[in-house]
Design a protein around this motif. Structure first.
Motif, PDB file in Angstrom:
ATOM      1  N   GLY A   2       0.804  -1.209   0.000  1.00  0.00           N
ATOM      2  CA  GLY A   2       0.000   0.000   0.000  1.00  0.00           C
ATOM      3  C   GLY A   2       0.843   1.267   0.000  1.00  0.00           C
ATOM      4  N   TYR A   5       2.382   1.816  -3.483  1.00  0.00           N
ATOM      5  CA  TYR A   5       1.425   2.358  -4.449  1.00  0.00           C
ATOM      6  C   TYR A   5       1.099   3.811  -4.148  1.00  0.00           C
ATOM      7  CZ  TYR A   5       0.762  -2.479  -5.911  1.00  0.00           C
ATOM      8  OH  TYR A   5       0.953  -3.756  -6.361  1.00  0.00           O
ATOM      9  N   LYS A   6       0.994   4.144  -2.865  1.00  0.00           N
ATOM     10  CA  LYS A   6       0.715   5.523  -2.482  1.00  0.00           C
ATOM     11  C   LYS A   6       1.833   6.441  -2.967  1.00  0.00           C
ATOM     12  CE  LYS A   6       1.261   6.478   1.848  1.00  0.00           C
ATOM     13  NZ  LYS A   6       1.058   6.570   3.300  1.00  0.00           N
ATOM     14  N   GLN A   8       3.964   5.867  -5.349  1.00  0.00           N
ATOM     15  CA  GLN A   8       3.994   5.889  -6.804  1.00  0.00           C
ATOM     16  C   GLN A   8       2.898   6.783  -7.381  1.00  0.00           C
ATOM     17  OE1 GLN A   8       3.868   1.671  -7.706  1.00  0.00           O
ATOM     18  NE2 GLN A   8       6.086   1.605  -7.966  1.00  0.00           N
ATOM     19  N   LEU A   9       1.714   6.758  -6.804  1.00  0.00           N
ATOM     20  CA  LEU A   9       0.630   7.618  -7.280  1.00  0.00           C
ATOM     21  C   LEU A   9       0.977   9.088  -7.030  1.00  0.00           C
ATOM     22  CD1 LEU A   9      -2.282   7.820  -8.456  1.00  0.00           C
ATOM     23  CD2 LEU A   9      -3.078   7.851  -6.094  1.00  0.00           C
ATOM     24  N   VAL A  14       2.631   6.041 -11.147  1.00  0.00           N
ATOM     25  CA  VAL A  14       1.423   5.343 -11.590  1.00  0.00           C
ATOM     26  C   VAL A  14       0.293   6.363 -11.616  1.00  0.00           C
ATOM     27  CG1 VAL A  14       2.131   3.079 -10.681  1.00  0.00           C
ATOM     28  CG2 VAL A  14       0.690   4.567  -9.295  1.00  0.00           C
ATOM     29  N   THR A  17      -4.687   3.845  -8.635  1.00  0.00           N
ATOM     30  CA  THR A  17      -4.570   2.705  -7.725  1.00  0.00           C
ATOM     31  C   THR A  17      -5.976   2.247  -7.347  1.00  0.00           C
ATOM     32  OG1 THR A  17      -4.525   4.025  -5.692  1.00  0.00           O
ATOM     33  CG2 THR A  17      -2.404   3.552  -6.728  1.00  0.00           C
ATOM     34  N   SER A  19      -7.394   0.257  -4.095  1.00  0.00           N
ATOM     35  CA  SER A  19      -6.842  -0.145  -2.805  1.00  0.00           C
ATOM     36  C   SER A  19      -7.861   0.081  -1.704  1.00  0.00           C
ATOM     37  CB  SER A  19      -5.585   0.703  -2.546  1.00  0.00           C
ATOM     38  OG  SER A  19      -5.139   0.594  -1.224  1.00  0.00           O
ATOM     39  N   LEU A 141     -11.004   3.330  -6.011  1.00  0.00           N
ATOM     40  CA  LEU A 141     -10.088   3.670  -7.102  1.00  0.00           C
ATOM     41  C   LEU A 141      -9.670   5.114  -6.850  1.00  0.00           C
ATOM     42  CD1 LEU A 141     -10.349   2.957 -10.834  1.00  0.00           C
ATOM     43  CD2 LEU A 141     -10.016   5.304 -10.075  1.00  0.00           C
ATOM     44  N   SER A 143      -7.134   8.356  -8.205  1.00  0.00           N
ATOM     45  CA  SER A 143      -6.290   8.938  -9.249  1.00  0.00           C
ATOM     46  C   SER A 143      -6.073  10.411  -8.910  1.00  0.00           C
ATOM     47  CB  SER A 143      -6.948   8.794 -10.627  1.00  0.00           C
ATOM     48  OG  SER A 143      -8.170   9.515 -10.663  1.00  0.00           O
TER      49      SER A 143
END
Length: 186
Positions: A2, A5-6, A8-9, A14, A17, A19, A141, A143
């Motif tokens: 998690g 991904y956080k 990276q967003l 990215v 995500t 999550s 989701l 973004s």
């Protein structure tokens, strides 16, 4: 994962995500709720004892999700809040391993219906029982705002459609008491 991904967003590595962490502490993000579901107690299929968590944890070892995962952290908070300190010999980092251990009779776990479903372990191989003090999670989701046009919305709509067509009916057929608790889009 998690936190990965956080980061990276937020650093634009990215774009989207999906999550159980909606990143509510950050502004400039667009969030689409996809699923709300309860945490449940999963026990081996041949378990015949009492159905309350205190009795179950006196009889079965708790198979934990790794404390480095968001789901593991949520479960640990639940255990502390309910003053539960169960015996635990295993801590695993994915749903397949956790649910497979329960199905093989090693112990019990706190998980979600979606984790059971995604593990690939058949629903008839474990029993799911409600937790007396309800705990739930939301899948979203996420973004960045003002990027990607309607793509995040379109993906969120597809996710909801797929969950309705392929997941909700399957899990609630085996566990009808979940029907009012598993909600797509909330």
């Amino acid at each position: 994962l998690g936190d990965v991904y956080k980061r990276q967003l937020l650093s634009k590595q990215v774009d989207i995500t999906i999550s159980d962490d909606p990143l509510d502490d950050y502004s400039g993000l667009l969030r689409h709720r996809i699923l709300r579901e309860p945490f449940v107690l999963a026990v081996p299929n041949d378990y015949k004892g009492a159905h309350d968590i205190h009795s179950i944890l006196e009889q079965l070892n708790l198979i934990r999700y790794s404390s480095s995962t968001l789901i593991g952290q949520q479960i640990e908070k639940y255990l502390r809040r309910n003053q539960l300190d169960p015996i635990s010999h295993l801590q695993l980092d994915n749903s397949f391993a956790v649910v497979s251990a329960v199905a093989s009779g090693i112990g019990c776990t706190i998980t979600t219906p979606l984790c059971l479903f995604q593990s690939g372990v058949r629903q008839h191989q474990v029993q799911l029982l409600p937790l007396s003090d309800q705990l739930e999670r939301h899948i979203s989701l996420v973004s960045r705002e003002n990027e990607l046009g309607d793509l995040p919305g379109a993906i969120a709509r597809d996710c909801k459609r797929i969950l309705l067509e392929s997941y909700v009916d399957v899990v609630t057929e085996d566990f009808p008491w979940l029907k009012s608790d598993v909600k797509v889009g909330e």
